[in-house]
Scaffold this active site. Sequence first.
Site, PDB file in Angstrom:
ATOM      1  N   GLU A 246       3.510  -1.010  13.631  1.00 17.61           N
ATOM      2  CA  GLU A 246       3.392  -0.415  14.967  1.00 17.61           C
ATOM      3  C   GLU A 246       2.281  -1.122  15.746  1.00 17.61           C
ATOM      4  OE1 GLU A 246       4.536   1.244  18.065  1.00 17.61           O
ATOM      5  OE2 GLU A 246       5.496   2.200  16.336  1.00 17.61           O
TER       6      GLU A 246
ATOM      7  N   LYS B  51      10.504  -8.679  22.029  1.00 23.37           N
ATOM      8  CA  LYS B  51      10.106  -7.266  21.994  1.00 23.37           C
ATOM      9  C   LYS B  51      11.074  -6.440  21.148  1.00 23.37           C
ATOM     10  CE  LYS B  51       8.460  -5.582  25.958  1.00 23.37           C
ATOM     11  NZ  LYS B  51       8.292  -5.329  27.404  1.00 23.37           N
TER      12      LYS B  51
END
Length: 124
Positions: free
Chosen positions: A67, A92
């Site tokens: 993350e 992304k």
Amino acid sequence: MNSFCKKRIESFKYAFQGVAALFGGTPNAVVHLILAVAAIAMGLIFSISTAEWLAVTIVIGLVLALEAVNSSIEALANHVSKDRSDAIRRVKDLAAAAVLLAASAALAVGLLIFLPKIIELFQC
């Protein structure tokens, strides 16, 4: 204190600033942290084994670390290009996929460890 030690201390300072930025500015990281705390609480409640703690610890670390990587890639990509770009979107998406895959593995570990214990708890 010598220069080497000062640089090491500074590197930890920057790393902790990164942790604060992650949880202060990334809602998904907060969700992952809440789920990690829940898994730790369940581990304590059910007195899981050392091997089970090892699995839980590894997947928690993996999800939170990915993350952080995902968030840094997104921030950098947004800085590099404000325009829509297929290349930036792909980068992304791939970074987000890494988090999704790790979170899926964490869910599988959680189900394998905790589901039998929960079922046993409710059996007469």
